[in-house]
Write an enzyme that holds these catalytic residues in place. Structure first.
Site, short mmCIF file in Angstrom:
data_model
loop_
_atom_site.label_atom_id
_atom_site.label_comp_id
_atom_site.label_asym_id
_atom_site.label_seq_id
_atom_site.Cartn_x
_atom_site.Cartn_y
_atom_site.Cartn_z
N GLN A 129 0.85 -1.18 0.00
CA GLN A 129 0.00 0.00 0.00
C GLN A 129 0.89 1.24 0.00
OE1 GLN A 129 -2.18 0.84 3.67
NE2 GLN A 129 -4.08 0.67 2.51
N GLY A 130 0.66 2.16 -0.93
CA GLY A 130 1.42 3.41 -0.97
C GLY A 130 0.53 4.58 -0.60
N SER A 132 0.85 6.51 3.03
CA SER A 132 1.55 7.49 3.86
C SER A 132 2.77 8.05 3.14
CB SER A 132 2.02 6.84 5.15
OG SER A 132 0.92 6.39 5.91
N SER A 164 4.25 -1.76 4.10
CA SER A 164 4.63 -3.09 4.58
C SER A 164 4.94 -4.02 3.42
CB SER A 164 3.52 -3.69 5.44
OG SER A 164 3.37 -2.92 6.61
N GLU A 247 -9.13 -2.12 7.12
CA GLU A 247 -7.90 -2.29 7.86
C GLU A 247 -8.14 -2.21 9.36
OE1 GLU A 247 -3.40 -0.43 7.56
OE2 GLU A 247 -5.03 0.47 6.45
N ASN A 380 -4.15 5.38 17.17
CA ASN A 380 -5.30 5.37 18.09
C ASN A 380 -5.76 6.78 18.47
OD1 ASN A 380 -5.04 2.66 17.84
ND2 ASN A 380 -4.93 2.23 20.04
N GLU A 381 -4.86 7.75 18.38
CA GLU A 381 -5.26 9.13 18.65
C GLU A 381 -6.22 9.62 17.56
OE1 GLU A 381 -2.18 7.90 19.04
OE2 GLU A 381 -2.43 7.97 21.22
#
Lengths: 401, 350
Positions: A129-130, A132, A164, A247, A380-381
């Site tokens: 996956q591209g 970020s 990843s 996800e 999580n934020e």
């Protein structure tokens, strides 16, 4: 293979799944993997996926016509549970191929894209996956990688990060800006990019665990054909949102089941070891274990509730964020406790293990890796922002000017 | 005050259950201090089969009423009467039908000891119950006490007007649930209703855990609803305070805890109806803790007004504390570990 038409989880279904995993689990794989070269590890993963696919367990959520198992959500949970019960290897290397590729292409791809990529991915062609970028993490919409029209196709320039297994991947699900004049969420296009070409450079990044799990990808004029656009040009943001939802939620169910079986094994071991304490005071270990076990029941109940809602056709979403926050933070607590219990033994690191599953026999590795879960898939934020704004209806944070 | 976000309510109820829940919230709010609220509409018999004199329905239906009792911070004895005493009597060998009918009809409201059942009525082997028992319940008809006798475990219903009983009210930390001390001066087992129950202590702990978890989650749901409404209305620095991330994240964490506890507590009601105590015990340990966290957050996120008696948030905080003290204790933890190490022969499919 028994396929229950209505997707129900019968006793027969469960025992059939359990028997299959008991018979096919490559016993001793954790130690075997430690001694493998990267090539051997890739082979091991491909072979295991092919074995799983004989029963549709590799992609149990994908319809059978596309190479998956076509199982209902409740059946998928059962499969994951029996899979975890025998501690069989995971399919993390193929996560994007098995989840995001079918999830995205079956929802938004062209017929040609589906025919060409979905079954192939489930058969073991690795995708990454591209999304970020160094300057676009939680604020994904600020991404700056550009795709510039070139003839009837596109040329990509820019840098992606935290992808990843990109070092083993053939294809990339890529978000790039195609209209620099449009507002943040518009002007982004969702592409399929072949990584096997000039103009692409992949550099692995070593993680806190010492393993190479994710990579940087540098694009310098890499080519994407006109058939590489998923959804509409400039319309990639909406497509990506549905992928991210996948996800957050379903991928956690595997970890939840693995934590559950791990906790059960720990309780059994403690019960047989501490026979003499049974009627006495609760030991500190027992108290902590009971609390983790109870917490796990709560997380599992919440996941079960979410699965029930989905099966009843409630796709309003939101529960995925609650699941993600709760299972990832429980994993961190569990791994912390297990590491502490090991005491000084946890100070010694065993030979690093290629990554094939979570909640391992190596608590310190799990503990380090647990930050992967609390950060990846939307930290999580960010989940708490989503929970606060979308679920609780709290006003949006004032935007900095 | 704005409407509560739909996510706060448990979403997997049937239409009938949701209707029952709304009715329970209304009735229990109107009769908040009445220990017999709900008795006249058959709630004390929910979950007990009609052929045993009960009102029919499932433990899942009763769960809706018990959660509403916490939401309303109501004094009703329904939780410990219908949620704990009735299922024990129904599981007795032989079943004590002559008591289940008046109990279901609301003529037998019950108080229950606050101590773990293993520590109450310990000297019953002489055929008598003696000692002072601290119990939840005030103006009720009887005290349900666990006892051991002749190697068997049972539950005794000691009438409040028994000649060898002296009952006195206690000032409770939680003003919403009456507390009393029952002094038993050699109450002969032969003089009261008793029922022998296989696996009494585990059943008792599981049911007490379940009713405590549901009660606490109800209080937590109400506390969070009030907090969200406040967060939207109250402004500081020219903004609704709910827009600030530090505030929002605490509220989000509270929702995570609420949904975890809710999912577990309602799941536990289902499992316990099928004879599996595991999730109920887990709920006693963790859902009550989650509720306590949510109610504490609610006080904090109201600022100084949250600390006042008048604002009423203390009612939720104390309600959750009562539930947590009843269920989150070493005996529950040990029972959960023992049950996990030796799971029941037949388990429900997950």
């Amino acid at each position: 293979v028994t396929h229950v038409a209505d997707g129900a989880v019968t006793d027969a279904f469960r025992s059939e799944v359990a028997d299959w995993f008991a018979a096919h689990n490559p016993v001793g794989w954790r130690d075997a993997v430690r001694a493998m070269s990267t090539e051997e590890w890739l082979d091991f993963n491909r072979t295991w996926l092919r074995t799983l696919n004989t029963r549709g367990y590799g992609a149990p959520h994908v319809p059978r016509e596309w190479g998956g198992g076509g199982y209902s959500l409740h059946q998928q949970v059962t499969i994951l549970s029996e899979w975890a019960r025998v501690d069989a290897p995971g399919t993390d290397l193929f996560e994007i191929s098995l989840f995001h590729v079918p999830g995205t292409l079956l929802a938004a791809g062209t017929d040609e894209q589906r025919q060409r990529y979905v079954r192939q991915g489930i058969d073991g062609v690795i995708w990454c996956q591209g999304f970020s970028e160094p300057g676009a993490g939680s604020d994904l919409a600020s991404l700056r990688t550009r795709a510039v029209a070139d003839g009837d196709g596109w040329r990509v320039h820019g840098q992606k990060i935290w992808s990843s297994h990109a070092d083993h991947a053939r294809y990339c699900l890529l978000l790039a800006r195609t209209n620099p004049d449009a507002s943040r969420h518009h002007g982004i296009t969702y592409f399929i990019c072949d990584l096997d070409q000039p103009g692409v450079e992949v550099r692995p990044i070593t993680q806190t665990t010492g393993l190479q799990g994710f990579c940087e990808i540098f694009f310098d004029g890499a080519h994407v054909g006109p058939d590489g656009v998923i959804g509409g040009v400039d319309d990639g943001w909406a497509v990506a949102q549905s992928t991210l939802e996948t996800e957050r939620g379903v991928l956690g169910l595997d970890v939840v089941e693995r934590m559950g079986h791990h906790l059960h094994r720990t309780v059994q071991a403690l019960a047989s070891r501490d026979e003499e304490h049974r009627s006495g005071e609760l030991t500190a270990d027992e108290a902590a274990l009971a609390r983790l076990l109870a917490r796990h029941h709560a997380v599992r109940a919440l996941c079960g509730h979410a699965v029930d809602r989905l099966e009843q056709g409630d796709h309003s979403g939101g529960l995925a964020s609650l699941m993600k926050v709760s299972f990832s933070e429980l994993l961190q607590e569990l791994a912390d406790w297990e590491t502490t219990r090991r005491g000084e033994a946890a100070l010694v690191q065993r030979p690093p293990m290629h990554f094939c599953g979570y909640v391992t026999d190596e608590p310190a590795l799990d503990w380090l890796h647990s930050w992967g879960w609390t950060i990846a898939g939307g930290a999580n934020e960010i989940q708490r922002n989503i929970i606060g704004e979308r679920l609780l209806g709290l006003p949006r944070q004032p935007r900095p000017r | 005050m704005s409407a509560a976000p739909p996510i706060l309510a448990y979403q997997s109820l049937t239409d009938e259950q949701a209707e029952l829940g709304r009715g329970a919230q209304a009735l229990l709010t109107a009769r908040r201090d009445d220990e017999r609220a709900g008795a006249d509409v058959g709630w004390f018999g929910i979950g007990i089969p009609e052929e045993m004199g009960g009102s029919g329905g499932t433990l899942g239906d009763l769960a809706v009423v018990l959660e509403a009792a916490g939401w309303a911070t109501a004094a009703t004895a329904v939780s410990l009467t219908a949620g704990l005493t009735a299922p024990l009597l129904a599981a007795a060998d032989p079943p004590v039908r002559d008591v289940l009918a008046p109990l279901s009809a609301g003529q037998l409201a019950v108080a229950v000891p606050t101590a773990d059942p293993a520590h109450v009525g310990a000297d019953a082997d002489r055929g008598q119950l003696s000692g002072t028992v601290q119990a939840i319940g005030g103006d009720v008809d009887a005290l349900a006490v666990a006892f051991g006798h002749d190697g068997r475990s049972g539950v005794a219903l000691v009438p409040a007007d028994h000649a060898s009983v002296r009952r006195s009210p206690l000032v409770a930390l939680d003003p919403s649930r009456p507390l009393s001390a029952w002094q038993l001066d050699g109450v002969a087992l032969a003089s009261v209703t008793i029922a022998f129950v296989d696996g009494l202590v585990e059943r008792w702990r599981a049911h007490l855990s379940l009713v405590s978890a549901l009660d606490a989650m109800g209080a937590a749901r109400a506390a969070l609803a009030r907090t969200i409404a406040y967060a939207r209305d109250r402004e500081q620095f020219g903004q609704p305070i709910g827009s600030f991330q530090a505030y929002k994240h605490r509220a989000a964490t509270a929702l995570v805890e609420l949904k975890l506890g809710q999912a577990l507590a309602f799941r536990a009601a289902d499992d316990l109806a099928h004879g599996d105590t595991t999730t109920a015990l887990a709920a006693g340990l963790t859902a009550t803790r989650s509720a306590l966290d949510v109610c504490g957050t609610a006080v904090q996120l109201h600022g100084a007004i949250g600390f006042t008696w008048e604002a009423g948030l203390h009612r939720y905080l104390k309600r959750a504390r009562t539930a947590q003290l009843l269920a989150d204790r070493p005996a529950t933890a040990r029972q959960l570990l023992a049950r996990t190490a030796a799971p029941p022969a037949t388990r429900r499919p997950a």
